[in-house]
Design a protein around this motif. Structure first.
Motif, PDB file in Angstrom:
ATOM      1  N   GLY A 238       0.834  -1.188   0.000  1.00  0.00           N
ATOM      2  CA  GLY A 238       0.000   0.000   0.000  1.00  0.00           C
ATOM      3  C   GLY A 238       0.866   1.234   0.000  1.00  0.00           C
ATOM      4  N   THR A 239       0.262   2.362   0.298  1.00  0.00           N
ATOM      5  CA  THR A 239       1.006   3.615   0.384  1.00  0.00           C
ATOM      6  C   THR A 239       0.578   4.392   1.617  1.00  0.00           C
ATOM      7  OG1 THR A 239      -0.597   4.908  -0.923  1.00  0.00           O
ATOM      8  CG2 THR A 239       1.178   3.782  -2.136  1.00  0.00           C
TER       9      THR A 239
ATOM     10  N   ASP B  91      -0.212   3.621  -5.962  1.00  0.00           N
ATOM     11  CA  ASP B  91      -1.637   3.939  -5.762  1.00  0.00           C
ATOM     12  C   ASP B  91      -1.893   5.413  -5.509  1.00  0.00           C
ATOM     13  OD1 ASP B  91      -2.300   1.338  -6.192  1.00  0.00           O
ATOM     14  OD2 ASP B  91      -3.089   0.930  -4.190  1.00  0.00           O
ATOM     15  N   THR B  92      -0.961   6.090  -4.869  1.00  0.00           N
ATOM     16  CA  THR B  92      -1.125   7.537  -4.637  1.00  0.00           C
ATOM     17  C   THR B  92      -0.003   8.326  -5.318  1.00  0.00           C
ATOM     18  OG1 THR B  92       0.014   7.377  -2.496  1.00  0.00           O
ATOM     19  CG2 THR B  92      -2.380   7.227  -2.469  1.00  0.00           C
ATOM     20  N   GLY B  93       0.509   7.768  -6.419  1.00  0.00           N
ATOM     21  CA  GLY B  93       1.481   8.480  -7.242  1.00  0.00           C
ATOM     22  C   GLY B  93       2.912   8.361  -6.746  1.00  0.00           C
TER      23      GLY B  93
ATOM     24  N   LEU C  81       7.289   8.025  -2.493  1.00  0.00           N
ATOM     25  CA  LEU C  81       8.388   8.673  -1.756  1.00  0.00           C
ATOM     26  C   LEU C  81       8.010   8.925  -0.298  1.00  0.00           C
ATOM     27  CD1 LEU C  81       9.593  11.201  -4.491  1.00  0.00           C
ATOM     28  CD2 LEU C  81      10.727   9.096  -3.754  1.00  0.00           C
ATOM     29  N   TYR C  82       6.758   9.375  -0.078  1.00  0.00           N
ATOM     30  CA  TYR C  82       6.347   9.643   1.297  1.00  0.00           C
ATOM     31  C   TYR C  82       6.329   8.344   2.109  1.00  0.00           C
ATOM     32  CZ  TYR C  82       4.166  12.000   5.221  1.00  0.00           C
ATOM     33  OH  TYR C  82       3.925  12.536   6.471  1.00  0.00           O
ATOM     34  N   THR C  83       5.852   7.267   1.488  1.00  0.00           N
ATOM     35  CA  THR C  83       5.798   5.975   2.171  1.00  0.00           C
ATOM     36  C   THR C  83       7.195   5.520   2.585  1.00  0.00           C
ATOM     37  OG1 THR C  83       3.868   5.370   0.835  1.00  0.00           O
ATOM     38  CG2 THR C  83       5.011   3.587   1.999  1.00  0.00           C
ATOM     39  N   ALA C  84       8.117   5.567   1.629  1.00  0.00           N
ATOM     40  CA  ALA C  84       9.491   5.138   1.913  1.00  0.00           C
ATOM     41  C   ALA C  84      10.101   5.983   3.021  1.00  0.00           C
ATOM     42  CB  ALA C  84      10.327   5.231   0.643  1.00  0.00           C
ATOM     43  N   ASN C  85       9.906   7.290   2.946  1.00  0.00           N
ATOM     44  CA  ASN C  85      10.504   8.179   3.952  1.00  0.00           C
ATOM     45  C   ASN C  85       9.824   8.053   5.312  1.00  0.00           C
ATOM     46  OD1 ASN C  85      12.566   9.357   2.358  1.00  0.00           O
ATOM     47  ND2 ASN C  85      11.063  10.649   1.332  1.00  0.00           N
ATOM     48  N   ALA C  86       8.537   7.677   5.328  1.00  0.00           N
ATOM     49  CA  ALA C  86       7.840   7.477   6.607  1.00  0.00           C
ATOM     50  C   ALA C  86       8.464   6.309   7.368  1.00  0.00           C
ATOM     51  CB  ALA C  86       6.360   7.215   6.362  1.00  0.00           C
ATOM     52  N   PHE C  87       8.807   5.250   6.651  1.00  0.00           N
ATOM     53  CA  PHE C  87       9.466   4.118   7.298  1.00  0.00           C
ATOM     54  C   PHE C  87      10.887   4.484   7.718  1.00  0.00           C
ATOM     55  CE2 PHE C  87       6.112   1.585   5.251  1.00  0.00           C
ATOM     56  CZ  PHE C  87       5.779   0.745   6.294  1.00  0.00           C
ATOM     57  N   LYS C  88      11.591   5.164   6.853  1.00  0.00           N
ATOM     58  CA  LYS C  88      12.975   5.539   7.161  1.00  0.00           C
ATOM     59  C   LYS C  88      13.028   6.474   8.366  1.00  0.00           C
ATOM     60  CE  LYS C  88      15.743   6.356   3.675  1.00  0.00           C
ATOM     61  NZ  LYS C  88      16.264   6.913   2.393  1.00  0.00           N
ATOM     62  N   LYS C  89      12.047   7.349   8.469  1.00  0.00           N
ATOM     63  CA  LYS C  89      11.995   8.293   9.598  1.00  0.00           C
ATOM     64  C   LYS C  89      11.842   7.555  10.925  1.00  0.00           C
ATOM     65  CE  LYS C  89       8.320  10.844   9.944  1.00  0.00           C
ATOM     66  NZ  LYS C  89       7.297  11.865   9.628  1.00  0.00           N
ATOM     67  N   GLU C  90      11.193   6.391  10.891  1.00  0.00           N
ATOM     68  CA  GLU C  90      11.013   5.590  12.109  1.00  0.00           C
ATOM     69  C   GLU C  90      12.177   4.629  12.340  1.00  0.00           C
ATOM     70  OE1 GLU C  90       8.887   5.499  14.618  1.00  0.00           O
ATOM     71  OE2 GLU C  90       7.692   7.186  13.922  1.00  0.00           O
TER      72      GLU C  90
ATOM     73  N   ALA D  45      -7.759   5.285   2.140  1.00  0.00           N
ATOM     74  CA  ALA D  45      -8.498   4.383   1.261  1.00  0.00           C
ATOM     75  C   ALA D  45      -7.982   2.961   1.388  1.00  0.00           C
ATOM     76  CB  ALA D  45      -8.381   4.854  -0.195  1.00  0.00           C
ATOM     77  N   GLY D  46      -8.883   2.011   1.079  1.00  0.00           N
ATOM     78  CA  GLY D  46      -8.506   0.609   1.011  1.00  0.00           C
ATOM     79  C   GLY D  46      -8.567   0.172  -0.444  1.00  0.00           C
ATOM     80  N   TYR D  47      -8.857  -1.116  -0.649  1.00  0.00           N
ATOM     81  CA  TYR D  47      -8.908  -1.621  -2.017  1.00  0.00           C
ATOM     82  C   TYR D  47      -9.902  -0.809  -2.859  1.00  0.00           C
ATOM     83  CZ  TYR D  47      -9.551  -4.890  -5.869  1.00  0.00           C
ATOM     84  OH  TYR D  47      -9.612  -5.451  -7.111  1.00  0.00           O
ATOM     85  N   PRO D  48      -9.601  -0.492  -4.127  1.00  0.00           N
ATOM     86  CA  PRO D  48      -8.428  -0.922  -4.904  1.00  0.00           C
ATOM     87  C   PRO D  48      -7.242   0.043  -4.834  1.00  0.00           C
ATOM     88  CG  PRO D  48      -9.977   0.129  -6.368  1.00  0.00           C
ATOM     89  CD  PRO D  48     -10.593   0.161  -4.996  1.00  0.00           C
ATOM     90  N   VAL D  49      -7.410   1.163  -4.118  1.00  0.00           N
ATOM     91  CA  VAL D  49      -6.317   2.130  -3.975  1.00  0.00           C
ATOM     92  C   VAL D  49      -5.992   2.230  -2.496  1.00  0.00           C
ATOM     93  CG1 VAL D  49      -5.597   4.522  -4.280  1.00  0.00           C
ATOM     94  CG2 VAL D  49      -7.013   3.409  -6.034  1.00  0.00           C
ATOM     95  N   PHE D  50      -4.843   1.706  -2.110  1.00  0.00           N
ATOM     96  CA  PHE D  50      -4.499   1.632  -0.694  1.00  0.00           C
ATOM     97  C   PHE D  50      -3.744   2.879  -0.238  1.00  0.00           C
ATOM     98  CE2 PHE D  50      -5.218  -2.810  -1.653  1.00  0.00           C
ATOM     99  CZ  PHE D  50      -5.840  -3.281  -0.506  1.00  0.00           C
ATOM    100  N   ASN D  51      -4.268   3.496   0.825  1.00  0.00           N
ATOM    101  CA  ASN D  51      -3.592   4.642   1.440  1.00  0.00           C
ATOM    102  C   ASN D  51      -3.889   4.611   2.939  1.00  0.00           C
ATOM    103  OD1 ASN D  51      -2.015   6.998   1.516  1.00  0.00           O
ATOM    104  ND2 ASN D  51      -3.828   8.295   1.453  1.00  0.00           N
TER     105      ASN D  51
END
Length: 417
Positions: free
Chosen positions: A123-124, A164-166, A171-180, A132-138
């Motif tokens: 997801g993102t 799913d959210t561009g 990038l935001y998803t990846a950085n959210a994990f890296k920030k933690e 959002a859930g299926y079909p666009v996960f956020n």
């Protein structure tokens, strides 16, 4: 008389002089003794210091020698898809905040015990888009904290929903994990990003991830962005990257997304693709995407065992018998692989499967997004066998459902180590 008195006085004077001399000599002896004792103590301390310093240095050298010529071990654990359907995150909202802690409470001791725990977040996270859930996960960003607290160390984002959210969502998803403090692989966040290599107990482990596609959303981005951020199953590129990983690491782990959804058997494409990865140099394949588990395969290559798990199934989702009439979608597996390094050679030394099952219990009331509120918990199925430590904590009908999931999962995996 005077003469006798003088003689007596002279003798007394001599006696006093003798007493004074003896006393003086006694004092001298005492002082000498104190001094000798002090010097002895100092010498003893010096000796102690010498014994505690020189040999320690030698012991350190010995330890380094053992590290170089001895044996090192590390355990890797990996689990399947984390799917935050709208009903899943809806049930985690209490009216003010999201709390996902309960999702992973039961598997946290196991995941935290791994030297390297790998997760698959499908997801993102993009606060500029609606949840959002299926079909666009956020999903809400706070899910990252719960994943970290469960004990995960690195997350793959190589899956068909990563766009799913561009690109901004990727990038935001990846950085959210890296920030933690969690590492991310399976996508790039910059053009010059190198292969992720984790040094675990002196064993270098390369982590790679690839997806078969991106739900057609890739057609909406530029070729430059595609080549910069995404990792697909272009086998020419995959080969180069695996061969590069083999040069810089002791073990190469690949987490690819491929296969037919809800199929309990790997497709010919899966088998051909994953075996090619082993030919290229991969040691471990943890597959995903079908949303159900699939069997394992052991491949002998150059006298060593390589491991393929074609699909780990779902770890967390709302896909279950009540929603899809499929018991397998509520089941997954946490796979544990032990590595042993000796004389600069690293091999797979043991494999163990930990089947999981998703519990969904009504919380009462409705969620903010209009669904029945449920509490979702990933359970470790082995704990609910007849003699399991959690066997008496659930109704017997539920326990039997979990026990069936355990035995059928172990039969499906068919591990022949």
């Amino acid at each position: 008389m005077k003469r006798r008195e003088r003689e007596r006085a002279r003798r007394k004077k001599i006696e006093r002089a003798k007493i004074a001399l003896v006393a003086f000599l006694g004092i001298i002896l005492v002082l000498l003794s104190w001094y000798a004792l002090g010097m002895g103590k100092e010498n003893t301390e010096n000796a102690k210091n010498t014994r505690s310093t020189v040999p320690l240095k030698k012991q350190k050298d010995v330890a380094q020698d053992k590290e170089q010529d001895g044996e090192q071990t590390a355990t890797i654990m990996a689990s399947g898809d984390m799917l935050y359907h709208d009903v899943v995150y809806g049930g985690a909202f209490d009216g003010e905040n999201f709390d996902f802690t309960n999702n992973y409470t039961h598997i946290t001791p196991l995941i935290s015990s791994a030297d390297l725990a790998l997760g698959d977040f499908e997801g993102t996270i993009n606060p500029d888009r609606e949840l959002a859930g299926y079909p666009v996960f956020n999903a809400p960003e706070v899910v990252v904290e719960s994943i970290k607290n469960a004990g995960y160390d690195a997350i793959t984002l190589a899956h068909n929903h990563v766009l799913d959210t561009g690109i901004d969502g990727l990038l935001y998803t990846a950085n959210a994990f890296k920030k933690e403090g969690l590492d991310v692989f399976g996508v790039n966040v910059s053009k010059d990003q190198d292969i992720l290599v984790k040094n675990i107990n002196g064993i270098k482990i390369a982590l790679l991830g690839y997806s078969y596609g991106f739900n057609g959303i890739e057609a909406t981005i530029s070729e430059s962005d595609y080549n910069t951020y995404l990792k697909d199953l272009n086998m020419e590129k995959v080969q180069k990257e695996i061969e590069r990983a083999e040069e810089i690491a002791d073990i190469t782990v690949v987490m690819p997304q491929l296969g037919v959804e809800y199929s309990l058997t790997p497709s010919e494409e899966q088998q051909e693709t994953y075996r090619k990865m082993v030919d290229f140099g991969a040691d471990i394949i943890f597959g995903g995407h079908p949303h159900v588990a699939q069997p394992t395969e052991i491949i002998e290559k150059d006298g060593e065992k390589k491991f393929i798990l074609y699909s780990m199934g779902n770890l967390l989702s709302n896909q279950r018998f009540e929603t899809l009439e499929n018991y397998w979608t509520e089941r997954g597996v946490i796979m544990e692989v032990q590595l042993t390094k000796k004389n600069k050679k690293t091999v797979l030394s043991d494999i163990k499967a930990h089947p999981t099952w998703v519990s969904r219990e009504p919380k009462g009331g409705m969620t903010f997004n209009g669904y029945t509120a449920y509490d979702y918990q990933v359970l470790l199925a082995e704990d609910y066998l007849k003699d399991g430590k959690q066997a008496d904590t659930v109704p017997e009908e539920k326990r039997q459902r979990i026990e069936t999931a355990y035995h059928e999962m172990m039969e499906l995996l068919d591990i022949k180590w």
